[in-house]
Enzyme design. Structure first.
Site, PDB file in Angstrom:
ATOM      1  N   PHE A   1      -4.088   9.196  -0.463  1.00  0.00           N
ATOM      2  CA  PHE A   1      -5.222   8.562   0.199  1.00  0.00           C
ATOM      3  C   PHE A   1      -5.989   9.512   1.125  1.00  0.00           C
ATOM      4  O   PHE A   1      -7.086   9.190   1.560  1.00  0.00           O
ATOM      5  CB  PHE A   1      -4.720   7.428   1.116  1.00  0.00           C
ATOM      6  CG  PHE A   1      -4.195   6.206   0.418  1.00  0.00           C
ATOM      7  CD1 PHE A   1      -4.988   5.481  -0.459  1.00  0.00           C
ATOM      8  CD2 PHE A   1      -2.916   5.717   0.693  1.00  0.00           C
ATOM      9  CE1 PHE A   1      -4.518   4.323  -1.062  1.00  0.00           C
ATOM     10  CE2 PHE A   1      -2.438   4.563   0.092  1.00  0.00           C
ATOM     11  CZ  PHE A   1      -3.241   3.858  -0.784  1.00  0.00           C
TER      12      PHE A   1
ATOM     13  N   SER B   1      -3.698   7.581  -9.608  1.00  0.00           N
ATOM     14  CA  SER B   1      -4.234   7.498  -8.237  1.00  0.00           C
ATOM     15  C   SER B   1      -3.281   6.670  -7.400  1.00  0.00           C
ATOM     16  O   SER B   1      -2.387   6.014  -7.930  1.00  0.00           O
ATOM     17  CB  SER B   1      -5.606   6.820  -8.250  1.00  0.00           C
ATOM     18  OG  SER B   1      -5.445   5.419  -8.429  1.00  0.00           O
ATOM     19  N   ASP B   2      -3.464   6.674  -6.097  1.00  0.00           N
ATOM     20  CA  ASP B   2      -2.754   5.684  -5.296  1.00  0.00           C
ATOM     21  C   ASP B   2      -3.546   4.375  -5.386  1.00  0.00           C
ATOM     22  O   ASP B   2      -4.629   4.320  -5.968  1.00  0.00           O
ATOM     23  CB  ASP B   2      -2.584   6.150  -3.846  1.00  0.00           C
ATOM     24  CG  ASP B   2      -1.427   5.411  -3.160  1.00  0.00           C
ATOM     25  OD1 ASP B   2      -0.984   4.370  -3.688  1.00  0.00           O
ATOM     26  OD2 ASP B   2      -0.961   5.858  -2.095  1.00  0.00           O
ATOM     27  N   TRP B   3      -2.985   3.343  -4.787  1.00  0.00           N
ATOM     28  CA  TRP B   3      -3.567   2.004  -4.894  1.00  0.00           C
ATOM     29  C   TRP B   3      -5.023   2.015  -4.412  1.00  0.00           C
ATOM     30  O   TRP B   3      -5.282   2.208  -3.223  1.00  0.00           O
ATOM     31  CB  TRP B   3      -2.731   1.027  -4.064  1.00  0.00           C
ATOM     32  CG  TRP B   3      -3.214  -0.388  -4.077  1.00  0.00           C
ATOM     33  CD1 TRP B   3      -4.373  -0.860  -3.519  1.00  0.00           C
ATOM     34  CD2 TRP B   3      -2.579  -1.502  -4.687  1.00  0.00           C
ATOM     35  NE1 TRP B   3      -4.489  -2.200  -3.737  1.00  0.00           N
ATOM     36  CE2 TRP B   3      -3.393  -2.639  -4.448  1.00  0.00           C
ATOM     37  CE3 TRP B   3      -1.390  -1.680  -5.404  1.00  0.00           C
ATOM     38  CZ2 TRP B   3      -3.056  -3.910  -4.898  1.00  0.00           C
ATOM     39  CZ3 TRP B   3      -1.052  -2.948  -5.843  1.00  0.00           C
ATOM     40  CH2 TRP B   3      -1.886  -4.051  -5.599  1.00  0.00           C
ATOM     41  N   ASN B   4      -5.949   1.850  -5.328  1.00  0.00           N
ATOM     42  CA  ASN B   4      -7.381   1.797  -5.019  1.00  0.00           C
ATOM     43  C   ASN B   4      -7.908   3.081  -4.374  1.00  0.00           C
ATOM     44  O   ASN B   4      -8.986   3.069  -3.774  1.00  0.00           O
ATOM     45  CB  ASN B   4      -7.674   0.587  -4.114  1.00  0.00           C
ATOM     46  CG  ASN B   4      -9.165   0.331  -3.958  1.00  0.00           C
ATOM     47  OD1 ASN B   4      -9.917   0.487  -4.918  1.00  0.00           O
ATOM     48  ND2 ASN B   4      -9.601  -0.022  -2.763  1.00  0.00           N
TER      49      ASN B   4
END
Ligand code: BGC
Length: 771
Positions: free
Chosen positions: A265, A296-299
C-alpha cells in the site's frame, strides 16, 4: 543350482525395483515442475493462443468471496463471471465443498476450463493457531517455523485453500506500527532466514503436492517503514537502505521459490509500491529473475487514485499493470477498464499476455489443471490433530522471552517451585481465549484455546495448590472497581501473577498503529496496587509489539513477554513457569524506553557525536557533554535490546577466535576465501537450557557508513548443565558485502570487529582486516 536360481530371482527383483524407482523418480521430476521449467512455458503459450482478450483479462482479476479484510466492491456476481472466464482467483472462501462448487463452474462451465486459485490469509496457522509471527520469530528457530508453516499448509489445503498471503517479511523498526506483529521484527538477516523457512513450509517439496500451498511474500516493499509508524503512510527511505535492509528478505523468499508476491500500500520514494516499475519489474523480475506473479494488496490498485498518481480506475489499471502488478485484488479496476484500454491501444496487448502467462505458469506448476478439486472427505476440520497441537505448543514455548527474573525473598521468582501453595492470578488476559489467537487468526477458534487460567488451575489441582483468580480490570478500562478483589487475592497468595497487555484485535495488526506504547487502560495502576502488597509479582505481557515497560522493569521482579501464543497458550505458559521447559526466546525487536525514541533499532549507524547513557538528573557538564546525539529527557539506549532474553540457567562465552587476521576483498568477492569465527559457550548453571548464540559484525573505514552492529549469524544450541559447545560461523561474501558508494553490493577493504554473544549489546570482540 538352487542358489543360482535364487540369485536370478533376486537379481531380477532388484532390477525391477530399480526400474520402478527410476520411473517413480522420473515421474516425480516431471510431476514437480518449478516455475523455471521451460516445459511449462509451452503449455502456457498453447493455452494463451486460445484465449480471447476477455478471458485474458479475467485471469488478472481477483475478488474476495467471504468476510472482507478491507472496503468491498459490493460485487457478488462471481458465479456468472467465473462461467464467462472473468475471474482468475477468489479468496476468503474456505471448505472443500464450497471451494469445489466454485471451481466446478470454472472447470466445467467456462470455455477454456481454466481453474481458479483459492487464497486466504493463513498467517500463523489455519485452524491450529500458532503464536503470532512476531512471537514465532522470537524462537530464533527457523526449523520450527518451517514446521508451523507446514502444519498450516496441510490444514488450509485440506479445506480447499491452495494459496496463502504469507509470509509477511516487512522489516519493522517502529513499535508504533500495528503490523509489526505480522512479521519477523527489525533484523534483515533473521528476516531472511525466517522468509526461507515459511516458503519451504508452505510450498513443501513440490507445488504439486496437494498439501502444498503457494506462498505470497508481502508487502512488497518497505511497507514497514511507514513514517511515524502510522499504517499505510508514506515511506521515504534511501535506495541504499531499501536494498540493504528491506529487500533482502523478499529476495530470500523468491530464491526459495516463492510463487507469488504482493505489492504494498505504501508510497515509496514518491512512487506507490503498486505502481512502481523499479521495484516490481527492474528488481523483482530483472535482477532476481522472479517467474511467479504479483498480486496487488486489497484495493491497492484503486488506492492509486487517492494517492494521487491516477485520475480514475483506468489510469490506475494502466499504471499498476505496466509496472508489474499482474493480478488486481478486489479493486475492480482491471475487470472494468482493461479490456477497453487494450482495444484502444492504451495498454499494449503484450503486457496483458505477459501477466496472464505468469498466472497460468503458476496454475500449471501447482498441478491445478490436473487436480482442480479438493478432497471433500478431509473438510471441514472438526477435530484438532494432536501432532499439530503439540507443534503449536512447542513453538509457543520457544517464543516466550524472559525479560527479567530477579530474586524476590531469596530466590529468583521463576521457575515456580512445584510445591508453591497459593497463587493469585490477576489480569484481563489471564482467562481470555479469543485474545490468545492474536490478529489474523483467520480460522482459529477460541474454543480450541486453553487459557492460562485453565492450565494453571489444572496444574495446581495436581499439586494440591490453590488458585485465587480475580480479573482486576479490563484491557482498556479506567474503572478500578475490580482492584480490591485482586489486591485481596494477592495478599493471600505466595506468588502473584499478573496477565496484562494489549487487545489483539483492536490494538495489533492492520490499521492498529499506536501513538502510546504503555500497558493500555489502567493495567499499570492495577500492577502498582499488586506490587504494593509486597508479594513477589510475576508479570506476563501479552502483546503484538514491544511495549514501554519502564515502571514495570524497575519495580516488578519477574517479567515474561508472551506475545499472543495461540491455542496452547495456557499449557505452554504453565510448563515454562514451572520449569518443565526453560525459556529460550530472544527479542527480535528493540524495546524502547519512550515513544519519542522510535524508530529504535539496534543496527543503526553511528553518529559523529555518539552518546552513551548519560546522567539526566543534571545539565550536561560543558559543551563536550552537551553537543552529543542524545535526548535531554531520556536515554538513547533501549530498555531491552534486540537479541535479548534470559534463561533459568547461565551461559558463559569465550572470546571469539578467527581463522585469519586478514583477508583480501578480492578473494572474498570472488568467493575464494571465507573466514571462520568460533567460540565456546558453556552452561554454567544447574539446569539444561537453549541459548541463541549470535554473531555480530561492524565494518569501519568503508566507503559508506555501516551499522554499529549487524547480525550475521545465529545458532540455537541446547546445553546440559556444565556442558560446553564450540560454535562456528562462516563469514564470506554474503555476510560481508554491502551496497557501497557506487551502489554495488561488494566486500570492501575494512577493519572488522566481530562479536559472539547473547544479544546485540554484549559479547566479547575480535578484530580482522579486509585489505
Ligand atoms: C492486507 C494484506 C492481506 C489482504 C487480503 C490487506 O488489507 O494488507 O496483508 O493479505 O488484505 O486479506
Amino acid at each position: 543350482m538352487l542358489k543360482h536360481r535364487f540369485f536370478g530371482v533376486q537379481f531380477f527383483g532388484i532390477m525391477l525395483l530399480s526400474l520402478l524407482s527410476l520411473v517413480v523418480n522420473l515421474q516425480a521430476q516431471t510431476a514437480s515442475p518449478t516455475l523455471n521449467d521451460s516445459k511449462l512455458d509451452a503449455r502456457v503459450n498453447a493455452l494463451l493462443r486460445q484465449m480471447t482478450l476477455e478471458e485474458k483479462v479475467g485471469q488478472l482479476v481477483q475478488y474476495s468471496a467471504g468476510s472482507p479484510t478491507g472496503p468491498g466492491t459490493g460485487r457478488g456476481d462471481y458465479p456468472d463471471m467465473i462461467a464467462k472466464g472473468g475471474i482468475g482467483s477468489l479468496f476468503n472462501l474456505t471448505g472443500a465443498r464450497e471451494v469445489n462448487a466454485m471451481q466446478k463452474i470454472a472447470v466445467e462451465k467456462s470455455r477454456l476450463h481454466i481453474p481458479l486459485i483459492f487464497g486466504l490469509d493463513v498467517i500463523h496457522g489455519y485452524r491450529t493457531t500458532f503464536p503470532v509471527p512476531l512471537g514465532m520469530s522470537a524462537t530464533w528457530n527457523p526449523a520450527l517455523v518451517e514446521k508451523a508453516a507446514r502444519v498450516a499448509a496441510v490444514e488450509a489445503s485440506s479445506e480447499g485453500v491452495r494459496w496463502t498471503f504469507s509470509p509477511m517479511v516487512d522489516i519493522a523498526r517502529d513499535a508504533r506500527w500495528g503490523r509489526i506483529v505480522e512479521g519477523n521484527g527489525e533484523d534483515t538477516y533473521l528476516g531472511q532466514a525466517m522468509a526461507r523457512a515459511y516458503v519451504r513450509g508452505y510450498q513443501g517439496a513440490s507445488l504439486q503436492d496437494p498439501s502444498s500451498i503457494l506462498a505470497c511474500v508481502k508487502h512488497y516493499v518497505a511497507y514497514g517503514a511507514a513514517e511515524g509508524g502510522r499504517d499505510y503512510n508514506t515511506v521515504d527511505i534511501s535506495d541504499r537502505s531499501l536494498r540493504q535492509a528491506y529487500l533482502p528478505p523478499f529476495k530470500a523468499a523468491v530464491d526459495s521459490g516463492a510463487a507469488t508476491v504482493m505489492s504494498a500500500f505504501d508510497d515509496l520514494q514518491g512512487v506507490p509500491s503498486t505502481a512502481n516499475p523499479y521495484t516490481l519489474t527492474q528488481i523483482l523480475r530483472g535482477e532476481w529473475g522472479f517467474r511467479g506473479f504479483v498480486v496487488s494488496d486489497w484495493n491497492s490498485v484503486g488506492e492509486l487514485i487517492p494517492q494521487g498518481v491516477a485520475l480514475d480506475p483506468a489510469m490506475a489499471t494502466r499504471k499498476a499493470l505496466t509496472a508489474g502488478v499482474d493480478m488486481d485484488m478486489e479493486s475492480n479496476s482491471y475487470a472494468t477498464t482493461l479490456l477497453q484500454q487494450v482495444k484502444s491501444g492504451q495498454v499494449p496487448q503484450s503486457v496483458v499476455d505477459e501477466a496472464v502467462r505468469r498466472i497460468l505458469r503458476v496454475k500449471f506448476a501447482m498441478g491445478l489443471f490436473e487436480h482442480p478439486y479438493s478432497d471433500e472427505a478431509k473438510s471441514p476440520i472438526t477435530t484438532l490433530d494432536p501432532e499439530h497441537v503439540a507443534a503449536t505448543r512447542a513453538v509457543a514455548e520457544e517464543s516466550f522471552v524472559l525479560l527479567k527474573n530477579d530474586a524476590a525473598s531469596g530466590a529468583p521468582v521463576l521457575p515456580l517451585s512445584s510445591t508453591v501453595k497459593t497463587i493469585a492470578l490477576v489480569g484481563p488476559l489471564a482467562d481470555d481465549a479469543a485474545n490468545m489467537l492474536g490478529s489474523w487468526s483467520t480460522k482459529g477458534d477460541a474454543k480450541d484455546v486453553i487459557t492460562f487460567r485453565k492450565a494453571l488451575s489444572d496444574r495446581l489441582e495436581q499439586s494440591q495448590g490453590k488458585l485465587l483468580y480475580a480479573k482486576g480490570t479490563d484491557i482498556l478500562s479506567t474503572s478500578d472497581t475490580g482492584f480490591a478483589e485482586a489486591v485481596s487475592a494477592a495478599r493471600q497468595a505466595d506468588v502473584v501473577i499478573a496477565a496484562l497487555g494489549e487487545d489483539a484485535g483492536l490494538m495489533t495488526g492492520e490499521a492498529a498503529s499506536r501513538a502510546h506504547l504503555d500497558l493500555p487502560g489502567n493495567q499499570q495502576q492495577l500492577l502498582q496496587a499488586l506490587a504494593a502488597t509486597g508479594k513477589p509479582v510475576l508479570l506476563i505481557v501479552f502483546s503484538g509489539r514491544p511495549l514501554i515497560l519502564n515502571w514495570e522493569a524497575a519495580h516488578i521482579p519477574a517479567i515474561l513477554e508472551a506475545w499472543f501464543p495461540g491455542i496452547q497458550a495456557g499449557p505452554a505458559l504453565v510448563r515454562t513457569l514451572f520449569g518443565d521447559v526453560n525459556p529460550s526466546g530472544r527479542l527480535t525487536t528493540t524495546f524502547p524506553r519512550a515513544v519519542g525514541q522510535e524508530p529504535l533499532y539496534y543496527n543503526a549507524m553511528n553518529t559523529g557525536r555518539p552518546a552513551g547513557d548519560v546522567d539526566l538528573t543534571r545539565p550536561p557538564n560543558g559543551a563536550g557533554e552537551k553537543y552529543r546525539s542524545r535526548y535531554i529527557d531520556e536515554q538513547s539506549s533501549p530498555l531491552f535490546p534486540f537479541g535479548y532474553g534470559l534463561s533459568y540457567t547461565k551461559f558463559q562465552y569465550s572470546s571469539p577466535s578467527l581463522s585469519a587476521q586478514s583477508l583480501t576483498a578480492a578473494s572474498l568477492n570472488s568467493g575464494s576465501s571465507i573466514l571462520t569465527v568460533s567460540g565456546e559457550v558453556k552452561n554454567t548453571g544447574s539446569r539444561g537450557g537453549s541459548e541463541v548464540v549470535q554473531l555480530y559484525i561492524r565494518q569501519i573505514g568503508t566507503s559508506v557508513t555501516r551499522p554499529v552492529r549487524e547480525l550475521k549469524g545465529f545458532q540455537k544450541i541446547s546445553l546440559a548443565p556444565g556442558e560446553s559447545k564450540k560454535v562456528e560461523f562462516k563469514l564470506g561474501k554474503d555476510e560481508l558485502a554491502f551496497w557501497n558508494i557506487d551502489m554495488k553490493n561488494v566486500v570492501e577493504p575494512a577493519k572488522v570487529t566481530v562479536w559472539i554473544g547473547p544479544n546485540s549489546t554484549e559479547g566479547s570482540a575480535a578484530q580482522f582486516t579486509i585489505n
